[in-house]
Motif scaffolding. Structure first.
Motif, PDB file in Angstrom:
ATOM      1  N   GLY A 103      22.101  28.068  41.809  1.00 54.67           N
ATOM      2  CA  GLY A 103      21.253  29.216  42.324  1.00 54.67           C
ATOM      3  C   GLY A 103      21.250  28.942  44.346  1.00 54.67           C
ATOM      4  O   GLY A 103      20.496  29.920  44.384  1.00 54.67           O
ATOM      5  N   GLN A 104      20.966  27.965  44.124  1.00 56.38           N
ATOM      6  CA  GLN A 104      21.230  27.467  45.656  1.00 56.38           C
ATOM      7  C   GLN A 104      21.425  27.435  46.555  1.00 56.38           C
ATOM      8  O   GLN A 104      22.730  28.162  46.797  1.00 56.38           O
ATOM      9  CB  GLN A 104      20.179  26.554  45.944  1.00 56.38           C
ATOM     10  N   ILE A 105      21.080  28.037  48.211  1.00 54.32           N
ATOM     11  CA  ILE A 105      21.839  27.625  49.483  1.00 54.32           C
ATOM     12  C   ILE A 105      22.221  27.139  49.505  1.00 54.32           C
ATOM     13  O   ILE A 105      21.127  25.793  49.884  1.00 54.32           O
ATOM     14  CB  ILE A 105      21.176  28.481  50.415  1.00 54.32           C
ATOM     15  N   ALA A 106      23.117  26.515  49.489  1.00 54.26           N
ATOM     16  CA  ALA A 106      24.064  24.722  50.517  1.00 54.26           C
ATOM     17  C   ALA A 106      24.982  25.521  51.063  1.00 54.26           C
ATOM     18  O   ALA A 106      26.324  25.916  51.452  1.00 54.26           O
ATOM     19  CB  ALA A 106      23.985  24.514  48.834  1.00 54.26           C
ATOM     20  N   PHE A 107      25.389  24.123  52.079  1.00 49.51           N
ATOM     21  CA  PHE A 107      26.038  23.915  52.971  1.00 49.51           C
ATOM     22  C   PHE A 107      27.839  23.643  52.152  1.00 49.51           C
ATOM     23  O   PHE A 107      27.762  23.351  50.403  1.00 49.51           O
ATOM     24  CB  PHE A 107      26.505  22.666  53.818  1.00 49.51           C
ATOM     25  N   PRO A 108      29.305  23.811  52.011  1.00 52.51           N
ATOM     26  CA  PRO A 108      30.034  23.512  51.368  1.00 52.51           C
ATOM     27  C   PRO A 108      29.832  21.820  50.965  1.00 52.51           C
ATOM     28  O   PRO A 108      29.743  21.632  51.771  1.00 52.51           O
ATOM     29  CB  PRO A 108      31.686  24.350  51.931  1.00 52.51           C
ATOM     30  N   TYR A 191      11.151  30.320  62.756  1.00 52.80           N
ATOM     31  CA  TYR A 191      11.649  31.608  61.160  1.00 52.80           C
ATOM     32  C   TYR A 191      12.082  30.276  60.529  1.00 52.80           C
ATOM     33  O   TYR A 191      12.256  30.225  59.634  1.00 52.80           O
ATOM     34  CB  TYR A 191      13.039  31.306  61.978  1.00 52.80           C
ATOM     35  N   HIS A 192      10.821  29.004  61.058  1.00 47.07           N
ATOM     36  CA  HIS A 192      11.276  28.074  59.994  1.00 47.07           C
ATOM     37  C   HIS A 192       9.638  27.995  59.321  1.00 47.07           C
ATOM     38  O   HIS A 192       8.210  27.735  60.255  1.00 47.07           O
ATOM     39  CB  HIS A 192      11.423  26.082  61.359  1.00 47.07           C
ATOM     40  N   ARG A 193       9.605  27.682  57.820  1.00 47.28           N
ATOM     41  CA  ARG A 193       8.299  28.055  57.059  1.00 47.28           C
ATOM     42  C   ARG A 193       8.441  26.583  56.043  1.00 47.28           C
ATOM     43  O   ARG A 193       8.735  26.305  56.152  1.00 47.28           O
ATOM     44  CB  ARG A 193       7.941  29.191  56.519  1.00 47.28           C
ATOM     45  N   ARG A 194       7.078  26.241  56.577  1.00 49.21           N
ATOM     46  CA  ARG A 194       6.408  25.347  55.962  1.00 49.21           C
ATOM     47  C   ARG A 194       5.602  25.277  54.947  1.00 49.21           C
ATOM     48  O   ARG A 194       4.917  26.476  54.545  1.00 49.21           O
ATOM     49  CB  ARG A 194       5.758  23.924  57.036  1.00 49.21           C
ATOM     50  N   SER A 208      11.167  26.477  54.590  1.00 45.93           N
ATOM     51  CA  SER A 208      12.105  27.424  54.610  1.00 45.93           C
ATOM     52  C   SER A 208      13.084  28.139  55.888  1.00 45.93           C
ATOM     53  O   SER A 208      11.712  28.361  56.382  1.00 45.93           O
ATOM     54  CB  SER A 208      11.600  27.908  53.613  1.00 45.93           C
ATOM     55  N   MET A 209      13.931  28.902  55.422  1.00 45.99           N
ATOM     56  CA  MET A 209      14.188  29.637  56.660  1.00 45.99           C
ATOM     57  C   MET A 209      14.908  30.788  55.816  1.00 45.99           C
ATOM     58  O   MET A 209      16.361  31.103  55.786  1.00 45.99           O
ATOM     59  CB  MET A 209      15.587  28.919  57.165  1.00 45.99           C
ATOM     60  N   PRO A 210      14.220  31.941  55.522  1.00 46.94           N
ATOM     61  CA  PRO A 210      14.716  33.308  54.711  1.00 46.94           C
ATOM     62  C   PRO A 210      15.161  34.033  55.552  1.00 46.94           C
ATOM     63  O   PRO A 210      13.831  33.901  56.836  1.00 46.94           O
ATOM     64  CB  PRO A 210      13.554  33.865  54.166  1.00 46.94           C
ATOM     65  N   TYR A 211      16.096  34.554  55.673  1.00 50.54           N
ATOM     66  CA  TYR A 211      17.247  34.774  56.467  1.00 50.54           C
ATOM     67  C   TYR A 211      17.230  36.661  55.760  1.00 50.54           C
ATOM     68  O   TYR A 211      17.971  36.476  54.367  1.00 50.54           O
ATOM     69  CB  TYR A 211      18.636  34.518  56.696  1.00 50.54           C
ATOM     70  N   ILE A 220      17.480  30.342  52.248  1.00 54.00           N
ATOM     71  CA  ILE A 220      17.344  28.566  52.882  1.00 54.00           C
ATOM     72  C   ILE A 220      16.092  28.108  52.940  1.00 54.00           C
ATOM     73  O   ILE A 220      14.855  28.490  53.051  1.00 54.00           O
ATOM     74  CB  ILE A 220      18.340  28.803  53.695  1.00 54.00           C
ATOM     75  N   TRP A 221      16.349  26.711  52.059  1.00 55.54           N
ATOM     76  CA  TRP A 221      15.387  25.741  51.541  1.00 55.54           C
ATOM     77  C   TRP A 221      15.707  24.716  51.349  1.00 55.54           C
ATOM     78  O   TRP A 221      16.358  24.104  51.106  1.00 55.54           O
ATOM     79  CB  TRP A 221      14.374  26.378  50.626  1.00 55.54           C
TER      80      TRP A 221
END
Length: 237
Positions: A103-108, A191-194, A208-211, A220-221
């Motif tokens: 379920g995560q956001i990832a690069f190919p 936009y970078h959150r810790r 995380s970088m929620p978009y 995105i985390w």
């Protein structure tokens, strides 16, 4: 005070190892004090020049706390920069049934095969298998330092330029969705959150970088955000 990491009832958990939902962990800080990468440094010719003559720099994130006994495995991901008028980064949402990082956001990307020539070959092969991106549409421009996940994958990020007309065909077993995020957004630390969490006496930190993609939040985390942060450090050095 320990934070309850359980996911809200209306959200599908983004992590199984360990089982917690990063969206339920409060933001500890936002890096708005750091400057964004100027737009001119995000042009293809500028990124090519940066990899040809790298500056003195250090990656900010190299490894995550280990939370599995599995043996380390080498892997590669493609950081696909789509050459639109304003460049974007192609990302995927992994399907929820996968055993790791579901379920995560990832690069190919994925594990190295014995038949792969090098890290770039792994990244290109996996990108074709996952999203149908033919390597003939990709120009490899460089690599970033390895990043080791808590699941013991030693990942080499391979940066490549993707022609915008490249057709995609998602592997429904591994990829639930594919989408693009503006490179300028990702290279802007405001936009970078810790996040910081105390889990069982152990401190865990991540970015995380929620978009917002229309009405959909792309959260995105973790490893993906960490590798993007290293890319920011490389381009901003």
């Amino acid at each position: 005070m320990p934070i309850d990491p359980s996911p809200p009832p209306d959200l599908v958990p983004l992590s199984k190892l360990p089982h917690f939902d990063p969206r339920a962990v409060p933001v500890a800080a936002i890096d708005s004090d750091l400057p964004p990468v100027p737009p001119e440094q995000l042009r293809p010719e500028a990124i090519r020049a940066r990899f040809r003559s790298p500056p003195a720099w250090q990656p900010e994130a190299r490894t995550e706390p280990r939370f599995t006994d599995r043996q380390p495995a080498h892997a590669s991901v493609l950081v696909p920069i789509v050459l639109r008028e304003r460049p974007t980064v192609l990302l995927t949402e992994r399907t929820t049934h996968l055993s790791t990082h579901s379920g995560q956001i990832a690069f190919p990307g994925g594990k190295r095969d014995d038949t792969d020539v090098d890290a770039a070959d792994t990244a290109l092969r996996e990108a074709q298998e996952e999203v149908g991106l033919d390597r003939s549409f990709v120009e490899i421009v460089g690599q970033l330092p390895t990043y080791t996940t808590g699941t013991r994958f030693i990942i080499t990020p391979v940066v490549g330029f993707v022609r915008p007309e490249a057709p995609l065909a998602l592997n429904a077993h591994e990829v639930a969705d594919a989408f693009e995020v503006p490179l300028q957004f990702l290279m802007t630390p405001a936009y970078h959150r810790r996040h910081v969490m105390d889990a069982g006496g152990a401190r865990r930190e991540w970015l995380s970088m929620p978009y917002m993609d229309g009405s959909t939040e792309r959260f995105i985390w973790g490893a993906t955000a960490a590798m993007l942060r290293n890319f920011y450090r490389f381009l901003a050095a």
